[in-house]
Motif scaffolding. Structure first.
Motif, mmCIF file in Angstrom:
data_model
loop_
_atom_site.group_PDB
_atom_site.id
_atom_site.type_symbol
_atom_site.label_atom_id
_atom_site.label_comp_id
_atom_site.label_asym_id
_atom_site.label_seq_id
_atom_site.Cartn_x
_atom_site.Cartn_y
_atom_site.Cartn_z
ATOM 1 N N ILE A 202 22.327 43.327 54.354
ATOM 2 C CA ILE A 202 22.877 43.988 53.171
ATOM 3 C C ILE A 202 23.479 42.924 52.265
ATOM 4 C CG2 ILE A 202 24.623 45.581 52.283
ATOM 5 C CD1 ILE A 202 24.324 47.190 54.842
ATOM 6 N N ILE A 203 23.035 42.910 51.031
ATOM 7 C CA ILE A 203 23.570 41.993 50.027
ATOM 8 C C ILE A 203 24.319 42.824 48.999
ATOM 9 C CG2 ILE A 203 22.998 40.326 48.222
ATOM 10 C CD1 ILE A 203 20.520 39.557 49.815
ATOM 11 N N LEU A 204 25.621 42.664 48.956
ATOM 12 C CA LEU A 204 26.397 43.266 47.873
ATOM 13 C C LEU A 204 26.227 42.319 46.689
ATOM 14 C CD1 LEU A 204 29.603 44.254 49.884
ATOM 15 C CD2 LEU A 204 27.539 45.613 49.499
ATOM 16 N N SER A 205 25.150 42.546 45.910
ATOM 17 C CA SER A 205 24.746 41.519 44.950
ATOM 18 C C SER A 205 25.583 41.505 43.674
ATOM 19 C CB SER A 205 23.247 41.619 44.626
ATOM 20 O OG SER A 205 22.850 42.900 44.244
ATOM 21 N N GLU A 206 26.601 42.344 43.604
ATOM 22 C CA GLU A 206 27.761 42.208 42.728
ATOM 23 C C GLU A 206 28.891 42.933 43.440
ATOM 24 O OE1 GLU A 206 27.252 43.331 38.612
ATOM 25 O OE2 GLU A 206 25.168 42.593 38.592
ATOM 26 N N ALA A 207 29.934 42.214 43.816
ATOM 27 C CA ALA A 207 31.086 42.813 44.503
ATOM 28 C C ALA A 207 32.340 42.255 43.848
ATOM 29 C CB ALA A 207 31.066 42.491 45.994
ATOM 30 N N ASP A 208 32.990 43.064 43.014
ATOM 31 C CA ASP A 208 34.028 42.531 42.133
ATOM 32 C C ASP A 208 35.152 43.541 41.921
ATOM 33 O OD1 ASP A 208 32.532 40.039 41.220
ATOM 34 O OD2 ASP A 208 31.122 41.613 40.651
ATOM 35 N N PRO A 209 36.291 43.057 41.393
ATOM 36 C CA PRO A 209 37.402 43.970 41.118
ATOM 37 C C PRO A 209 37.135 44.976 40.005
ATOM 38 C CG PRO A 209 38.203 41.726 41.375
ATOM 39 C CD PRO A 209 36.709 41.649 41.294
ATOM 40 N N GLU A 210 36.128 44.715 39.148
ATOM 41 C CA GLU A 210 35.735 45.660 38.101
ATOM 42 C C GLU A 210 34.349 45.255 37.610
ATOM 43 O OE1 GLU A 210 35.641 43.755 35.190
ATOM 44 O OE2 GLU A 210 36.623 42.226 36.386
ATOM 45 N N GLY A 211 33.882 45.903 36.525
ATOM 46 C CA GLY A 211 32.468 45.824 36.218
ATOM 47 C C GLY A 211 32.019 45.041 35.012
ATOM 48 N N CYS A 212 32.901 44.311 34.309
ATOM 49 C CA CYS A 212 32.445 43.613 33.103
ATOM 50 C C CYS A 212 32.999 42.204 33.056
ATOM 51 C CB CYS A 212 32.833 44.380 31.840
ATOM 52 S SG CYS A 212 32.199 43.628 30.316
ATOM 53 N N ALA A 213 32.218 41.250 33.543
ATOM 54 C CA ALA A 213 32.666 39.852 33.554
ATOM 55 C C ALA A 213 32.894 39.325 32.146
ATOM 56 C CB ALA A 213 31.631 38.981 34.276
ATOM 57 N N ALA A 214 32.093 39.776 31.186
ATOM 58 C CA ALA A 214 32.150 39.262 29.820
ATOM 59 C C ALA A 214 33.188 39.968 28.959
ATOM 60 C CB ALA A 214 30.777 39.376 29.156
ATOM 61 N N CYS A 215 33.949 40.897 29.520
ATOM 62 C CA CYS A 215 35.026 41.564 28.782
ATOM 63 C C CYS A 215 36.331 40.826 29.095
ATOM 64 C CB CYS A 215 35.138 43.027 29.188
ATOM 65 S SG CYS A 215 33.632 43.986 28.926
ATOM 66 N N SER A 216 36.836 40.076 28.138
ATOM 67 C CA SER A 216 38.034 39.282 28.384
ATOM 68 C C SER A 216 39.270 40.164 28.421
ATOM 69 C CB SER A 216 38.199 38.218 27.294
ATOM 70 O OG SER A 216 38.672 38.805 26.092
ATOM 71 N N MET A 217 40.393 39.565 28.817
ATOM 72 C CA MET A 217 41.635 40.340 28.833
ATOM 73 C C MET A 217 42.097 40.656 27.412
ATOM 74 S SD MET A 217 44.334 37.485 30.197
ATOM 75 C CE MET A 217 44.789 36.018 29.269
ATOM 76 N N LYS A 218 41.530 39.964 26.409
ATOM 77 C CA LYS A 218 41.802 40.332 25.028
ATOM 78 C C LYS A 218 41.146 41.673 24.692
ATOM 79 C CE LYS A 218 42.085 35.553 23.303
ATOM 80 N NZ LYS A 218 41.467 34.555 22.375
ATOM 81 N N VAL A 219 39.991 41.920 25.300
ATOM 82 C CA VAL A 219 39.272 43.179 25.090
ATOM 83 C C VAL A 219 39.840 44.279 25.979
ATOM 84 C CG1 VAL A 219 37.012 44.303 25.286
ATOM 85 C CG2 VAL A 219 37.172 41.951 24.429
#
Length: 560
Positions: A320-337
C-alpha cells in the motif's frame, strides 16, 4: 551577530519559562527485547505538482538532500509527466509536451523535457514513482463544459482538458508504451524495474473528467502499455482521495472489484495490480485565533482504506502506497491564502508527522496489511518569499524543520520494538477526537545491529503555548555483554533544528546577506540537543531524562 545571539537567547529563555515541565515526569518504557514488527522506510517518499521544478536550482539541491537522508531508496512522485506545454513550471502546473500530432494527424513523441526531468532523478540517486498523467492536449477528448486545456493556479487547476479522458484509448495505451519503452532504453531495464508506475491522480474528484468506468478503461490500457514495454513493471493505482468519505471509499472498493473480477479492456486478460494507492489528508483549521490540526481526519481515512484492502484476501498483502499523506490537501496554498497552513514553518509539522508515523504502523498491524509508503506531498517552490507558508521541505534552499523529522526517521533501522508511555493518547482516542485534551507524549522505537533509536514527541492538535513535560525514558533489553552505550540526542523544537526561528530572530529578511544565508543554511540541519554522551548500562537498561516542550520531537540514538 552578537545582537542576533542575544535575541535568540532571550527568545529561548522566554520559551523555556512558558514551557517549564510539570513536577511529575512522563514515564516512557522501551524494551528492545520485544520486537513488534519490521521497520520499513515509509518516510522516504516525496512528491510535488510541478515536475519541472526537478531541474531547477533548489529542486536539484533538495533532491540530493532527500537521497542523503535515508539509507533506503528515496522515491519521488510528480504530476504532469504527460501534460502538454512549454516545460515552464507554475504553481500546480508543469508539462513535458511528450505527445502531439502533426498536420497529418500522425503522433509525434518528444522526450526532450522528460529526459531532463528523469536525468535529474538519476543524478540525485532517487527513484521515480512514474505517475501516468495528465492527458496531452492532442489526445484529450472533448468533454461538455471543459473547453480550455491549460487552467493554472490561482484558478482551478483541475478544471481544464488536461484531466479529460483520451479520445482514443488505444492511442493512450500506445503513448504509455512508447513512454515506458523510452525510459527502459535510456535508463536500463534493471533500474526501471524498481520504479512504480501509478495510473493517474485522484480520479474520484475533479482530476478526472470521466466516469469511474472510464477510469478503469484508462487504467487497463495504461498498464497494458507499460507491461508491453517492460513485462515485469510494477503497476498500480488508483491514487484516489482518502476513503474517509463514502464516495471515496466506494471508488477504491469498486476499483479493486474491477481488478479482481473484470477482464482488461485493453487485452481481455486479467487486470494487473501490484500495489494499491490512495491519499489520506488531515484537516487543520483556525480556532480562536490559533491553528488546530486535524490528525484524526487523516488517520480515519487510512483506517478505512486499510479495512477495504483487508477485505480482499487476494490483495490484503499487496504493498500500500499512501501516495499523498499530509496534514491537508493543498501544498501550493500558502498561509497567506489559508491561515490554517501556518503550521508548516515551525516544529508543529514535524511533531504531527512523528505522531502519524507511529499511528500508521499501528493501523497497518491492526488491519494486517502491507504499508510501504507515507509519501509527503511536499518539495519546494522556486522564486517565492522565504517561509511564505507553502507545504515545502525547504524555502529558497533553506531546510525547514519538517525535513529534520525525516532525517530522524532515516536514523532508525532494524525492527520495531515495544514502547509504552504514561503520557500517551491512545490510537482509538486520536481516531475518534484527535489530540485535543492532554498532550500526546509518546515514543516509537527500533533496534538494529549494535544500535537502537527512540523517536519521542510532545504533540497537541492546538498550536498554543503550554507547559512542556519532563520525560523519563527507560530503555531495556540492551544485550547483556554491552556495558556502555553512546547516546546521540537530536531535537526539533523552537530553538533546535529550526531555521524558521533563526530567520524570525534576524527580522524575517527577504533578502538575507551572505552571512545570514549561511547561518540559515546551518540552522536548517538536524541538531544535537547536547554533545554525544556515554551512558553506563545497568541490568540491560539505561535511563534518560529530558525536558520536552509542546510540539517538540526528539530522537535518542544509541550505539554500542
Amino acid at each position: 551577530m552578537r545582537k542576533l545571539a542575544m535575541t535568540l537567547f532571550c527568545a529561548a529563555a522566554i520559551q523555556a519559562a512558558a514551557q517549564a515541565p510539570p513536577a511529575n515526569p512522563v514515564s516512557v518504557q522501551v524494551d528492545l527485547a520485544k520486537p513488534s514488527g519490521t521497520y520499513k522506510p515509509i518516510y522516504s517518499w516525496f512528491g510535488y505538482d510541478e515536475s519541472n521544478y526537478t531541474t531547477m536550482k533548489y529542486g536539484q539541491q533538495l533532491l540530493t538532500e532527500l537521497h542523503d537522508l535515508s539509507p533506503a531508496p528515496v522515491y519521488i512522485r510528480a504530476h504532469h509527466l504527460l501534460t502538454s506545454g512549454n516545460g515552464v513550471a507554475e504553481l500546480k502546473w508543469s508539462s513535458s509536451n511528450v505527445f502531439s500530432v502533426d498536420a497529418n494527424g500522425k503522433p509525434v513523441y518528444d522526450f526532450t523535457i522528460t529526459d531532463k526531468t528523469f536525468d535529474e532523478f538519476q543524478k540525485a540517486g532517487v527513484r521515480p514513482v512514474v505517475e501516468l498523467g495528465f492527458m496531452p492536449k492532442d489526445l484529450a477528448a472533448n468533454v461538455p463544459g471543459v473547453s480550455e486545456y491549460q487552467v493554472r493556479y490561482p484558478k482551478n487547476t483541475i478544471s481544464g482538458a488536461s484531466n479529460n479522458p483520451p479520445r482514443d484509448y488505444a492511442l493512450w495505451g500506445e503513448l504509455v508504451r512508447r513512454y515506458t519503452e523510452h525510459l527502459v532504453q535510456r535508463y536500463g531495464k534493471e533500474k526501471v524495474s524498481t520504479w512504480y508506475f501509478e495510473v493517474w491522480n485522484e480520479p474520484d474528484i475533479g482530476y478526472w473528467h470521466g466516469t469511474p468506468e472510464e477510469y478503469y478503461k484508462l487504467y487497463d490500457y495504461a498498464v497494458d502499455g507499460v507491461r508491453k514495454a517492460l513485462p515485469n513493471a510494477i503497476v498500480g493505482g488508483p491514487a484516489s482521495t482518502g476513503p474517509a468519505s463514502e464516495k471515496a471509499a466506494a471508488f477504491l472498493n469498486n476499483f479493486l472489484k474491477h481488478c479482481l473480477n473484470d477482464k482488461s479492456a485493453a487485452n481481455g486478460q486479467a487486470v494487473p495490480l501490484d500495489f494499491i494507492s490512495f491519499h489520506p489528508k488531515g484537516q487543520p483549521t483556525v480556532i480562536d485565533g490559533h491553528v488546530q490540526m486535524g490528525l484524526s481526519h487523516e488517520l480515519k481515512a487510512v483506517a478505512k482504506g486499510f479495512s477495504i484492502v483487508a477485505s480482499y484476501p487476494k490483495y490484503a498483502h499487496l504493498p500500500i502506497i499512501l501516495s499523498e499523506a499530509d496534514p491537508e490537501g493543498c501544498a501550493a496554498c500558502s498561509m497567506k491564502v489559508n491561515p490554517a497552513n501556518a503550521y508548516r514553518n515551525g516544529p508543529l509539522y514535524p511533531a504531527y508527522t512523528a505522531t502519524a508515523i507511529k499511528a500508521l504502523f499501528d493501523l497497518q498491524d491492526q488491519y494486517k496489511v502491507n504499508l510501504i509508503a507515507m509519501l509527503s506531498w511536499s518539495f519546494e517552490f522556486e522564486g517565492k518569499d522565504y517561509f511564505e507558508g507553502f507545504r515545502t521541505l525547504s524555502t529558497n534552499g533553506i531546510d525547514k524543520p519538517i525535513l529534520n523529522v525525516f532525517r530522524m526517521a532515516g536514523l532508525m533501522s532494524g525492527e520495531r520494538v515495544s514502547t509504552s508511555s504514561t503520557g500517551q493518547v491512545s490510537l482509538n482516542d486520536i481516531l475518534s477526537s484527535g489530540v485535543r485534551s492532554s498532550d500526546d507524549v509518546d515514543a516509537f522505537a527500533t533496534k538494529g545491529d549494535h544500535e537502537a533509536a527512540v523517536m519521542l514527541w510532545n504533540y497537541h492538535d492546538d498550536d498554543v503555548p503550554a507547559a512542556g513535560s519532563e520525560v523519563k525514558v527507560t530503555i531495556a533489553g540492551i544485550p547483556p555483554n554491552v556495558k556502555r552505550v553512546l547516546l546521540e540526542h537530536y531535537r526539533i523544537d523552537d530553538t533546535h533544528s529550526n531555521s524558521y526561528h533563526v530567520w524570525k530572530a534576524m527580522g524575517s529578511p527577504q533578502t538575507p546577506t551572505d552571512a545570514q544565508y549561511a547561518q540559515l543554511k546551518e540552522s536548517g540541519q538536524l541538531e544535537l540537543l547536547r554533545s554525544p554522551t556515554w551512558l553506563d548500562v545497568s541490568a540491560g537498561k539505561v535511563t534518560v531524562v529530558t525536558a520536552l516542550p509542546r510540539q517538540a520531537t526528539s530522537l535518542m540514538h544509541l550505539k554500542w
